[in-house]
Write a protein that holds these residues in place. Structure first.
Motif, short mmCIF file in Angstrom:
data_model
loop_
_atom_site.label_atom_id
_atom_site.label_comp_id
_atom_site.label_asym_id
_atom_site.label_seq_id
_atom_site.Cartn_x
_atom_site.Cartn_y
_atom_site.Cartn_z
N GLY A 26 -1.59 1.79 15.55
CA GLY A 26 -2.48 0.68 15.85
C GLY A 26 -2.61 -0.22 14.64
O GLY A 26 -1.64 -0.64 14.05
N SER A 27 -3.85 -0.49 14.24
CA SER A 27 -4.07 -1.36 13.08
C SER A 27 -4.49 -0.56 11.85
O SER A 27 -5.13 -1.08 10.95
CB SER A 27 -5.12 -2.41 13.44
OG SER A 27 -4.67 -3.16 14.53
N THR A 28 -4.11 0.71 11.86
CA THR A 28 -4.54 1.62 10.79
C THR A 28 -3.32 2.26 10.12
O THR A 28 -2.35 2.61 10.79
CB THR A 28 -5.41 2.75 11.39
OG1 THR A 28 -6.38 2.16 12.24
CG2 THR A 28 -6.10 3.53 10.32
N VAL A 29 -3.44 2.40 8.80
CA VAL A 29 -2.39 3.07 8.03
C VAL A 29 -3.04 4.28 7.38
O VAL A 29 -4.17 4.19 6.88
CB VAL A 29 -1.85 2.12 6.93
CG1 VAL A 29 -0.78 2.80 6.10
CG2 VAL A 29 -1.29 0.84 7.56
N TYR A 30 -2.34 5.42 7.38
CA TYR A 30 -2.91 6.64 6.81
C TYR A 30 -2.16 7.05 5.55
O TYR A 30 -0.93 7.02 5.52
CB TYR A 30 -2.82 7.79 7.82
CG TYR A 30 -3.62 7.53 9.08
CD1 TYR A 30 -4.92 8.00 9.22
CD2 TYR A 30 -3.06 6.79 10.14
CE1 TYR A 30 -5.65 7.75 10.38
CE2 TYR A 30 -3.78 6.54 11.30
CZ TYR A 30 -5.07 7.01 11.41
OH TYR A 30 -5.80 6.75 12.55
N THR A 31 -2.90 7.41 4.51
CA THR A 31 -2.30 8.11 3.37
C THR A 31 -2.68 9.58 3.54
O THR A 31 -3.32 9.95 4.53
CB THR A 31 -2.84 7.58 2.02
OG1 THR A 31 -4.21 7.95 1.91
CG2 THR A 31 -2.71 6.07 1.91
N GLU A 32 -2.35 10.43 2.57
CA GLU A 32 -2.73 11.85 2.68
C GLU A 32 -4.25 11.99 2.77
O GLU A 32 -4.76 12.91 3.38
CB GLU A 32 -2.21 12.65 1.46
CG GLU A 32 -0.70 12.80 1.38
CD GLU A 32 -0.11 13.69 2.46
OE1 GLU A 32 -0.87 14.27 3.25
OE2 GLU A 32 1.15 13.78 2.52
N THR A 33 -4.96 11.06 2.16
CA THR A 33 -6.41 11.23 2.06
C THR A 33 -7.23 10.09 2.68
O THR A 33 -8.43 10.18 2.80
CB THR A 33 -6.82 11.32 0.57
OG1 THR A 33 -6.31 10.16 -0.09
CG2 THR A 33 -6.30 12.57 -0.09
N GLN A 34 -6.57 8.99 3.03
CA GLN A 34 -7.33 7.81 3.45
C GLN A 34 -6.90 7.29 4.80
O GLN A 34 -5.73 7.41 5.18
CB GLN A 34 -7.07 6.66 2.46
CG GLN A 34 -7.83 6.71 1.16
CD GLN A 34 -7.49 5.48 0.34
OE1 GLN A 34 -6.37 5.40 -0.19
NE2 GLN A 34 -8.39 4.53 0.25
N LYS A 35 -7.87 6.68 5.50
CA LYS A 35 -7.56 5.91 6.71
C LYS A 35 -7.83 4.45 6.34
O LYS A 35 -8.97 4.09 6.00
CB LYS A 35 -8.48 6.37 7.84
CG LYS A 35 -8.37 5.56 9.09
CD LYS A 35 -9.37 6.03 10.14
CE LYS A 35 -9.38 5.02 11.28
NZ LYS A 35 -10.29 5.38 12.35
N ILE A 36 -6.80 3.64 6.33
CA ILE A 36 -6.92 2.27 5.82
C ILE A 36 -6.76 1.26 6.96
O ILE A 36 -5.79 1.32 7.71
CB ILE A 36 -5.84 2.02 4.73
CG1 ILE A 36 -6.08 2.96 3.55
CG2 ILE A 36 -5.83 0.57 4.27
CD1 ILE A 36 -4.95 3.01 2.56
#
Ligand SMILES: Cc1ncc(COP(=O)(O)O)c(C=O)c1O
Length: 398
Positions: A26-36
């Motif tokens: 969707g409009s979200t990008v995930y790192t190992e620790t964050q939802k951006i």
């Protein structure tokens, strides 16, 4: 600080800003620790988010059937999609030249204009970005131009709209340059990365008249604005402009396949019936790009998309209006799902990313261009977060 074996764009490499995404939806990008939350559609291209299902499915289907094709290939999807694109532009004539990026679209638009007119000079604005290839950079006026020593013989700057509302100075520039030397005027319809500057109708009327009077081609750079970024198919339609050439990229393929296009009017396209079109690319009209474009057109032409986009725009503008009163905010300019916020003090990109927001920032300005199909509930949260950062910065100096 870790060093990487690849360059980061437009940055000093030492301590260049970066982050480490592992997946996106969707409009979200995930790192190992964050939802951006992505409030800029990466660099304006993820107009339909990071996982637009119908577009990905169309690309996958094309990948299995015919992933590659010669520039000489004709096939129904290419023929029909190109007709649809011309109709979507609002024309029933002219032709499309396909490319692989915004810069390549601008590059080919300049080449076609110069070849057609047999004139060398192109007029352009100082506050502008048109791409990173040498031709596109030669008309670009911002900080990215000077280091590359592009040919100044080819470009003449016109004054900014705010400095020449009646276009009397622009007329002087044309006369001084000699209209017989000028092939075209290239303009971003809305200045995008350089601050969402929206020239007034009177200026556009004057531009149209000058181009007619002096027989200068008008190239509209719609690389950011096309495909509904400003709420309607193309931004030039807000101003009743009649371009001769239009450049497109980014949203044309939802940013998933590198792709772009140039539309030229009927007169220019007929000129090439008996003249060699001296333009070409190895990946011309790449079938994966055509498939993506076809799915993008399906999407933007659906009443559901347009209805939901209008709701999103209304909400976006409400939130921007309320941000305008924050102490750190000097000015906000907005149109559709595109906005710039001028700040009293710089807030660095790293600050926003730490707070789970991805956006474009340069010195004291941020530019927002959220995906056009942002889930409204998620968008509320992202805008809450942006408001929080803007407020917190002023009170605590993050
Ligand atoms: C208005 C405009 N034109 C052209 C370009 C160049 O596009 P690309 O980076 O795909 O080459 C850009 C890129 O941001 C742009 O904003």
């Amino acid at each position: 600080m870790k060093s990487f074996p690849y360059f980061f764009t437009w940055s000093k490499q030492k301590n260049a800003s970066h982050f480490s995404p592992v997946k996106s939806k969707g409009s979200t990008v995930y790192t190992e620790t964050q939802k951006i939350w992505d409030l800029s559609s990466v660099s304006f291209q993820a107009s339909f988010g990071h996982s637009p299902e119908t577009i990905i499915t169309a690309i996958e289907k094309q990948l299995k059937e015919m992933p590659m094709a010669s520039a000489k290939a004709t096939y129904p999807l290419k023929d029909q999609t190109t007709e649809r694109l011309i109709n979507y532009i609002g024309s029933d004539s002219g032709k499309i030249f396909y490319t692989v990026s915004g810069a390549e679209s601008v590059e080919n638009a300049l080449k076609i204009a110069r070849q057609f007119k047999k004139r060398k000079i192109v007029l352009a604005r100082q506050v502008s970005y048109h791409g990173a290839t040498l031709g596109a950079l030669s008309v670009t006026g911002d900080w990215r131009n000077p280091p590359h020593l592009t040919s100044s013989e080819w470009t003449v700057r016109i004054p900014e709209p705010k400095d020449d509302p009646t276009l009397s100075k622009t007329r002087e520039v044309i006369l001084k340059t000699g209209p017989e030397n000028i092939a075209a005027l290239i303009l971003e319809t809305i200045t995008g990365g350089n601050g969402v500057i929206i020239p007034p109708q009177q200026w556009w009327d004057g531009i149209q008249k000058l181009c007619q009077e002096f027989d200068i081609l008008l190239i509209m750079d719609e690389v950011i604005c096309a495909f509904h970024r400003t709420g309607i198919p193309f931004a030039f339609k807000h101003f009743n402009i009649r371009p001769d050439i239009i450049t497109m990229a980014k949203g044309i393929s939802a940013g998933i396949i590198p792709f772009g296009a140039v539309w030229v009017n009927d007169k220019i396209s007929k000129f090439y019936d008996d003249e060699i079109l001296c333009c070409g690319l190895t990946n011309y009209a790449a079938p994966l790009g055509i498939a993506a474009l076809s799915a993008v057109l399906d999407l933007v032409e659906s009443p559901k998309f347009q209805k939901e986009l209008n709701i999103l725009i209304q909400y976006f503008h409400q939130r921007l209006n309320s941000l305008a009163s924050l102490p750190n905010v000097l000015a906000i300019r907005k149109i559709g799902m595109l906005a710039a916020i001028d700040l009293e003090e710089t807030i660095s990109w790293d600050v926003f990313i730490k707070e789970n927001i991805y956006l474009l920032s340069y010195e004291k300005r941020i530019v927002l261009s959220p995906p056009l199909n942002f889930d409204l509930e998620q968008f509320e949260k992202a805008m809450d977060k942006l408001e929080h950062v803007l407020k917190k910065f002023k009170s605590e100096k993050l």
